[in-house]
Design a protein around this motif. Sequence first.
Motif, PDB file in Angstrom:
ATOM      1  N   GLY A 184      17.379  30.661   5.719  1.00 26.28           N
ATOM      2  CA  GLY A 184      17.400  29.676   5.362  1.00 26.28           C
ATOM      3  C   GLY A 184      18.313  28.999   4.859  1.00 26.28           C
ATOM      4  O   GLY A 184      18.467  27.979   4.930  1.00 26.28           O
ATOM      5  N   LEU A 185      19.486  29.925   5.922  1.00 22.87           N
ATOM      6  CA  LEU A 185      21.178  29.159   6.202  1.00 22.87           C
ATOM      7  C   LEU A 185      21.059  29.209   7.796  1.00 22.87           C
ATOM      8  O   LEU A 185      22.006  28.522   8.141  1.00 22.87           O
ATOM      9  N   SER A 195      19.866  35.046  -2.510  1.00 27.19           N
ATOM     10  CA  SER A 195      19.047  34.070  -2.821  1.00 27.19           C
ATOM     11  C   SER A 195      20.325  32.900  -2.725  1.00 27.19           C
ATOM     12  O   SER A 195      21.258  33.359  -3.521  1.00 27.19           O
ATOM     13  N   ILE A 196      20.298  31.635  -2.041  1.00 26.03           N
ATOM     14  CA  ILE A 196      21.119  31.048  -2.513  1.00 26.03           C
ATOM     15  C   ILE A 196      21.404  30.331  -4.264  1.00 26.03           C
ATOM     16  O   ILE A 196      22.441  30.388  -4.253  1.00 26.03           O
ATOM     17  N   ALA A 240      24.329  26.379   7.134  1.00 23.66           N
ATOM     18  CA  ALA A 240      25.425  26.893   7.388  1.00 23.66           C
ATOM     19  C   ALA A 240      26.064  28.376   8.741  1.00 23.66           C
ATOM     20  O   ALA A 240      27.019  29.218   9.054  1.00 23.66           O
ATOM     21  N   ARG A 241      24.938  29.637   7.930  1.00 24.69           N
ATOM     22  CA  ARG A 241      24.526  30.041   9.041  1.00 24.69           C
ATOM     23  C   ARG A 241      24.868  30.455  10.444  1.00 24.69           C
ATOM     24  O   ARG A 241      24.795  31.541  11.154  1.00 24.69           O
ATOM     25  N   ASP A 287      28.298  37.509  -0.491  1.00 21.45           N
ATOM     26  CA  ASP A 287      27.868  37.807   0.730  1.00 21.45           C
ATOM     27  C   ASP A 287      26.304  37.404   1.444  1.00 21.45           C
ATOM     28  O   ASP A 287      25.487  37.588   1.308  1.00 21.45           O
ATOM     29  N   LEU A 288      26.517  36.376   2.708  1.00 25.11           N
ATOM     30  CA  LEU A 288      25.539  35.646   2.349  1.00 25.11           C
ATOM     31  C   LEU A 288      24.212  36.015   3.661  1.00 25.11           C
ATOM     32  O   LEU A 288      23.480  35.071   3.922  1.00 25.11           O
TER      33      LEU A 288
END
Lengths: 790, 271
Positions: free
Chosen positions: B59-60, B13-14, B74-75, B53-54
């Motif tokens: 939600g991105l 999560s963020i 962003a992703r 690592d995102l």
Amino acid sequence: MPDGTSEFGIGAKVLRKEDARFLNGHGRYVADIARPKMLEAAIVRSPVAHANNLKVTAPEDSKGRFFTADDLSADCVAPIHVVSKFPGHKGSDYPHLANGKLRFVGEAVAVCLAETRAAAEDMVAATGLTFDALPPAIDMIADAEPGAPKVHDDWEDNVILDSRFEENTDAFKESAVSVTRDFRMNRQAVNPLEGGAVLAEWDAREERLVVHSASQIPHILRNALCECLGLSQNQVHVIAPDVGGGFGYKCVLLPEEIYIPWVAMQVKRPVRWIQDRREHLVTAANAREHHYSVTLHADSDGNFIGIEADIHVDSGAYAVYPHSNILESTMAGRTLHGPYKMSAYKVRSRAVATNKPPIVPYRGVARPGICFAMELAVDALARELGREPCDLREQNLVPVEAMPYTTITGGEFDSGDYPEALRRARGLIDLPAIRARQEAGEDDGRQIGIGFGCYIEMTALQTSAAARAGLAAIPGYEQAQVRLMPDGGLEIGVGVQNHGQGMETTLAQVACEKFGLEIEDVAVRHGDTATSPYSTGTYASRSMVMAGGAISRTCDVLGERIRKIGAHLLQCDLSQTEISSAAVTGPSGSVPFAEISRVWYRNPEELPDSVDPGGVEAVSGFRPEPDNSPFSYATHAAVVAVDPDLGSVEILDYVISEDCGTIVNPMIVDGQIIGGALQGVGTALFEESNYDAEGQPLSSTFADYAMPGSTHLPVLRLDHLVTPSPLTEFGVKGLGEGGAIPPPAAIANAVNDALREYGVEVAETPITPRRVLTAIWKAKQSRLSSVETS
Amino acid sequence: MKPAIFEHERMSSIDDVVQALANADGEVRVLGGGQSIGPMMNLRLAQPDKVLDLSRVEGLDGISEAGDRLSIGARVTHARIEDGEVPGTTGAYMQFVASGISYRSVRNRGTIGGSVAHADPAADWPTALLALGGEVKVVGSGGEKSIPLDGFQVGPFTTGLGWDEVLIGFDLPALGPNTKWGYYKVNRKPGEFADAIGAVIIGNEARAVCGATESAPFRVFDIEEKLSGGATELSVADAREILSGHDAGFDDYELQIHAVALSRAIGRAFA
């Protein structure tokens, strides 16, 4: 001569036998091979171009996993030492690992071993180096003079070899028109897809060293390993598995090919080194760097009188094994005349040592530079005379009726119609249409230009030329081993190495031509010193001429033995038999190869008493007779558009009219030419290994080193003349390198044609946008200042 | 070309990312598509102790339109933008830009957020988005906030992103159908990093950006003024004149190609 009747023989469009494994990802390269308990190597390399008093501090806890020059000399490992027979040549050792002195950025200093490459690179980072930096020799022209920093302390200066070629210089007095120009071809890297790669281990059962290497010359590598490590030939087994391109980079010995095997023997475990791309771009920045000051003389009708030139070749820090460091400078000096007739010649050519990686013979070897200098001089002369450059070329090319032709420097052109190749290229590219288009101008503001480049390529280096230079590998009679298998198929062993040329197909086609076999019944084995005949390897566009010739001659020997058995089975005279469609035919019928094999291998009781006990396996060889090289040639013609605001160059059309003698496989010939031409485009427009004043390489990733891509060539239009060589089997001539030779010349001439109204001449490769714009601005400025002064 | 040892942490999560950044001991880098940081780590030009690592953070990767605003996570990959997932005129502009970024396999993994946070001066998105205007959405220890794209990048590989903040997306204007846009990238081969970029958008306001400089891309107000005043073309000579008033550190060649890029971007906008 091939009669065109064999479905898979000479001239047939056979799909490559190699394609299935390559396209399905089943190729096996050194990096695909892993051995139990294998260690990975990473190399500590010199961070400076020139220094002495090198001291190396090993990383902590690295005992038995870290090796330097001291360890090599403690074990009496001999350095590479290549000397030329040319008088005045200065020799030097090429240490496998730097010993006290550092001579170029990237020179190997120490070997780090670990379970993974990443861990080995950690050791590299933890290694300490101290040294006293010295001013480097970076500029081949300035550093050829006395007083320059000396690459080798015991030499008088940095000139490795100073060659002079002078013939009939009195005739220069006859010249009515002369043009003088300076031309520069900058340094670049040879970029095969696969870089260097070595996997070595001591095989205790076989009692020999087994070395897998991405090599074009496995037998020559074995020689070098024996010479350096003091092993006997029986103790060394070299295997070149699939090799991902070479282009000359892999026809010379890399230091890693000696010290990695030696390290593997020390640690008694397999050791693998896979060169990464940064390592490659730094240590393999080793090709093409030439400078020419040229004066071309002609009479008032445009007949060439002769050429004068002063040539410098930046040969880097060391001489490579086996081809030395003077191949380029001597070839440039001797054959600057290219395909033209002339009566006077005065050329000085110097190979200069600098603090850069040692020069290697990259595809085309010297001739891209020679062709660039000569062909740009021809265009400059045409402008001076107000002639169409194409016409001036046609007037001066060696004419067909002069063949065979002895050049002013003693070379022997064997065959061909050079002017016809030019005429056909001119016709295909439609010169008048381009001239009309130039008159009309372009809607987008770009400038269109057309340029030509003619070349000759001496292929399949002959014995006498290599012997005269005293090379460490002198090609003699190339050999092939041909074996009829128990099922009637054929297995061929050759010492040349296939690294993308399609030789497993084209060499098989030779046997198909001789015996009428199907292509799938012929296997070509290569790249293994344990199973193939000795060879100096694959280089100099020699494999089809030499190994193809050897297979042909060996098939003659084997064919007679097969016919003897066939004659017995057919109960006829040997003289009544012949071979076709993989069978021996006589008056009463025919016996297929499978039947001959059955009798030889499985039912020898049916053989006659008079049978040749040598059996159905033969080794024989070939060399051109007399010992001369077949010359390939071509004319390339390019149409370019130059954007005068951005300096960018787009190739709009490109035509090649070439003659490689008899064509073995039309698709492979076209593929070789297209690939070579794209590499030539790289030399012309993109590729450059830049250095700063300290000798630091500035082009160490593909972000900084521009490679040409598939978008940079239009669809090439190829045209083939076929003049069989009188020297070779089937009349074939070498082909592999030619495509890379004239693109820099043709493209630069086209750019100069496009910019002629600006008074601009580019004279340096690569022709980058910055160079084009700078040239335009300079020309503008000089026009302005000449207006001011007048 | 193998990275130095580092710790790889797959974030869920963020909030976890922000907490990891706040508690960071040593150098920490956020991993988006990995198309820039990956090669830099392989070359050991970047040697982070830890990589966050995102790829599993939810939600991105949204793209949504609300009124005259567009929200882009962003992703979101270059490939999705190239494939037309961003709607309207903004989408058309971004589609054009995305299609010129490297080659498809890089576009399949490379992300818009990663590109802007990485802030390579030669990359496309920092210049392209500055021309668009709008805001960068970030989350940090102090919660979520927006930073205007104007001034977000302050130098080569340097942005206004705090050390404990992570870029989560963009709030961009949804351009009207009559908005003109032009983008011109000077490079040696398709997909390469740029040698020069000109980007112009002429809608409610005119924005003109000079990109692929030694430092951050910058708006060229003199050109924007001309465009606002109705200019539909700009000669290379005029563009040179204007750019030479900027302290961009250009040599003559660089000045020329940046002037051509802007001149041709305007030409494309009104073509």
